[in-house]
Design a protein around this motif. Structure first.
Motif, PDB file in Angstrom:
ATOM      1  N   ASN A   1      -1.214 -16.247 -29.476  1.00  0.00           N
ATOM      2  CA  ASN A   1      -0.373 -16.399 -30.659  1.00  0.00           C
ATOM      3  C   ASN A   1      -0.879 -17.448 -31.644  1.00  0.00           C
ATOM      4  N   PHE A   2      -1.930 -18.171 -31.285  1.00  0.00           N
ATOM      5  CA  PHE A   2      -2.436 -19.206 -32.184  1.00  0.00           C
ATOM      6  C   PHE A   2      -2.937 -18.643 -33.522  1.00  0.00           C
ATOM      7  N   PRO A   3      -3.632 -17.483 -33.576  1.00  0.00           N
ATOM      8  CA  PRO A   3      -4.052 -16.954 -34.886  1.00  0.00           C
ATOM      9  C   PRO A   3      -2.890 -16.730 -35.844  1.00  0.00           C
TER      10      PRO A   3
ATOM     11  N   HIS B   1      -2.672 -18.186 -21.604  1.00  0.00           N
ATOM     12  CA  HIS B   1      -2.921 -16.858 -22.174  1.00  0.00           C
ATOM     13  C   HIS B   1      -2.055 -16.631 -23.417  1.00  0.00           C
ATOM     14  N   MET B   2      -0.755 -16.926 -23.311  1.00  0.00           N
ATOM     15  CA  MET B   2       0.151 -16.674 -24.434  1.00  0.00           C
ATOM     16  C   MET B   2      -0.115 -17.626 -25.594  1.00  0.00           C
TER      17      MET B   2
ATOM     18  N   LYS C   1       9.371 -13.085 -29.871  1.00  0.00           N
ATOM     19  CA  LYS C   1       9.015 -11.737 -29.428  1.00  0.00           C
ATOM     20  C   LYS C   1       8.053 -11.802 -28.232  1.00  0.00           C
ATOM     21  N   ALA C   2       7.108 -12.736 -28.270  1.00  0.00           N
ATOM     22  CA  ALA C   2       6.194 -12.901 -27.138  1.00  0.00           C
ATOM     23  C   ALA C   2       6.934 -13.382 -25.896  1.00  0.00           C
ATOM     24  N   LEU C   3       8.012 -14.131 -26.088  1.00  0.00           N
ATOM     25  CA  LEU C   3       8.796 -14.632 -24.962  1.00  0.00           C
ATOM     26  C   LEU C   3       9.406 -13.487 -24.165  1.00  0.00           C
ATOM     27  N   GLN C   4       9.705 -12.377 -24.829  1.00  0.00           N
ATOM     28  CA  GLN C   4      10.299 -11.232 -24.144  1.00  0.00           C
ATOM     29  C   GLN C   4       9.288 -10.488 -23.278  1.00  0.00           C
TER      30      GLN C   4
ATOM     31  N   ASN D   1      -0.333 -29.989 -32.128  1.00  0.00           N
ATOM     32  CA  ASN D   1       0.972 -29.759 -32.762  1.00  0.00           C
ATOM     33  C   ASN D   1       1.488 -28.362 -32.452  1.00  0.00           C
ATOM     34  N   TYR D   2       0.588 -27.393 -32.460  1.00  0.00           N
ATOM     35  CA  TYR D   2       0.981 -26.018 -32.127  1.00  0.00           C
ATOM     36  C   TYR D   2       1.482 -25.927 -30.687  1.00  0.00           C
ATOM     37  N   LEU D   3       0.806 -26.617 -29.763  1.00  0.00           N
ATOM     38  CA  LEU D   3       1.225 -26.584 -28.363  1.00  0.00           C
ATOM     39  C   LEU D   3       2.605 -27.206 -28.181  1.00  0.00           C
TER      40      LEU D   3
END
Length: 459
Positions: free
Chosen positions: A250-252, A245-246, A281-284, A224-226
């Motif tokens: 960000n999963f935690p 990697h990303m 934010k990670a997308l940037q 579901n997270y993916l």
């Protein structure tokens, strides 16, 4: 003869079916390419194509497929990364040294030096026979094969014809991200069997990334997270390595409400609201590697104590607006920005000591035109105006020199400045500044210069 339902077994009669099933479990979403490779390789010792060329974009599984195939089926092979082999001599010696042995107990004395291709072909034949591999197919895998084009002219054609030159069953596998047409730079080429690996679809990427489910976590939860993760990242990034990697990074943050007891695995809406700002934010920072994994996790832990729980750009250890430039290049860049966004008539007021005062009528006119220069974009300016502003804002006296002009050329090559000139004005080039206001303010801050005081739109 009985029918064979598994196409892999149909192509590889001599291989253990258990190994083939294990191979299929490790190599996902590449069934057609895997079947084709297995049909080309056939049984151990069967005559194979002299060369195979596999190409596709980054992270499409080229190296992984061929390495897993050779390792799982225990086929004699040597894997070479052409980036590491910076010279032809090192390439030859690396291949000869790393050739496998037929049995663990066998010994071989690899040659100490190999200077040219003639010696390599002779020594390769000798080594294969000495290691008792002449009855099997030996696979030489050359990753990043486009680097071979920068070596000796005869290297690439010879590797494609090793089977013919040695009289042995040697198959050269070339892996690259570019088309085979880009390799043809002369004569003597033996056309390889080409195999294209297309990009993974979104569903295929999600299926592969599901294998990275952290230990102790539900596979349904991670799936579901993916789905949420790919809805944000798929349009921007298709690189499997980067996505894996990303996603793990960000999963935690995604399971944070579950660990705190504020939500359950089925509260998808609450979990999405918690992770959404962090994914954006990670997308940037995708592809940029502005921070390490440990630093990113530390920033997330620190942001959890904040009121809104969102990481701000100021908290990141490295800022994208920071740039390392020579000292005078920073002044040149600031001067170029002022020349691009200030009208020519304002130069005397900003950069002359005895500047005329602005009349009330001019102030009223300027009030209606405020910010028009930044809305219209940067304007071109001649070189002499750039140098005049530069010498005005630099605190110390500097004599015009070739160093200053070379730094202007460097700014153009870095695409911080754009250069334009017509055929009739070759000796009088014109430039315009290509950076944003935030960027020039960050550069000006490093030299202690307040750029807003010298901009027509902000005074």
């Amino acid at each position: 003869m009985g029918s064979c339902t598994d196409p892999t077994e149909r192509y590889c009669w001599g291989h253990d079916p258990e190994l083939l099933r294990e191979l299929r479990q490790h190599v996902l979403c590449r069934n057609s390419q895997l079947d084709l490779l297995l049909s080309l390789f056939g049984e151990r010792g069967h005559l194979t194509p002299a060369s195979v060329f596999m190409y596709g974009h980054t992270a499409t599984g080229k190296s992984y497929i061929i390495e897993t195939l050779l390792k799982t089926l225990n086929l004699p092979s040597v894997f070479i990364n052409c980036i590491e082999c910076y010279s032809s001599r090192y390439l030859y010696e690396h291949i000869l040294t790393n050739l496998p042995l037929a049995k663990k107990g066998d010994k071989s004395s690899a040659p100490s030096t190999c200077d040219n291709m003639n010696d390599f072909v002779r020594l390769l034949k000798s080594e294969v026979e000495q290691r008792k591999l002449q009855d099997e197919t030996v696979y030489i895998v050359l990753d990043r094969a486009e680097r071979l084009r920068d070596m000796d002219v005869n290297i690439l054609p010879t590797f494609l014809r090793l089977q013919e030159l040695t009289g042995l069953n040697i198959c050269t596998v070339l892996l690259s991200e570019i088309l085979w047409e880009k390799f043809r730079c002369g004569t003597g080429f033996c056309e390889p069997f080409t195999l294209y690996l297309p990009d993974f679809s979104q569903e295929e990427l999600r299926r592969i990334m599901a294998l990275d489910c952290p230990e102790g976590q539900s596979e349904t939860l991670y799936s579901n997270y993916l789905s949420l993760f790919m809805s944000v990242f798929y349009q921007i990034c298709r690189d499997l390595r980067e996505l894996r990697h990303m996603a793990l990074l960000n999963f935690p943050k995604y399971i944070e409400p579950i660990e705190k007891g504020e939500a359950t695995e089925n509260d998808s809406r609450k979990l999405w609201r918690n992770i959404e700002p962090h994914l954006k934010k990670a997308l940037q920072t995708v592809y940029l590697r502005e921070v390490s994994s440990a630093q990113w996790e530390q920033v997330q832990r620190e942001s959890a104590d904040a009121e809104d729980g969102v990481t701000t750009m100021a908290t990141l250890p490295v800022s994208r607006n920071q740039v390392e430039l020579p000292y005078y290049s920073k002044y040149l860049l600031v001067a170029a920005y002022l020349a691009s966004y200030n009208p020519v008539v304002s130069d005397k007021r900003f950069f002359c000591k005895k500047a005329p005062k602005l009349s009330k009528r001019s102030k009223r006119t300027k009030k209606h035109e405020r910010a028009s220069n930044h809305l219209l974009g940067p304007k071109h300016f001649p070189l002499d105006r750039l140098l005049a502003i530069f010498y005005s804002i630099v605190e110390e006296k500097i004599a015009p020199s070739a160093i200053i002009f070379s730094q202007i050329s460097s700014l153009v090559s870095l695409h911080l400045l754009g250069q334009t000139c017509s055929d009739s004005q070759i000796e009088m080039p014109r430039y315009k500044c290509l950076i944003s206001l935030d960027f020039v303010r960050s550069v000006a801050r490093t030299i202690g210069f307040d750029v807003l005081k010298y901009l027509y739109d902000f005074v």
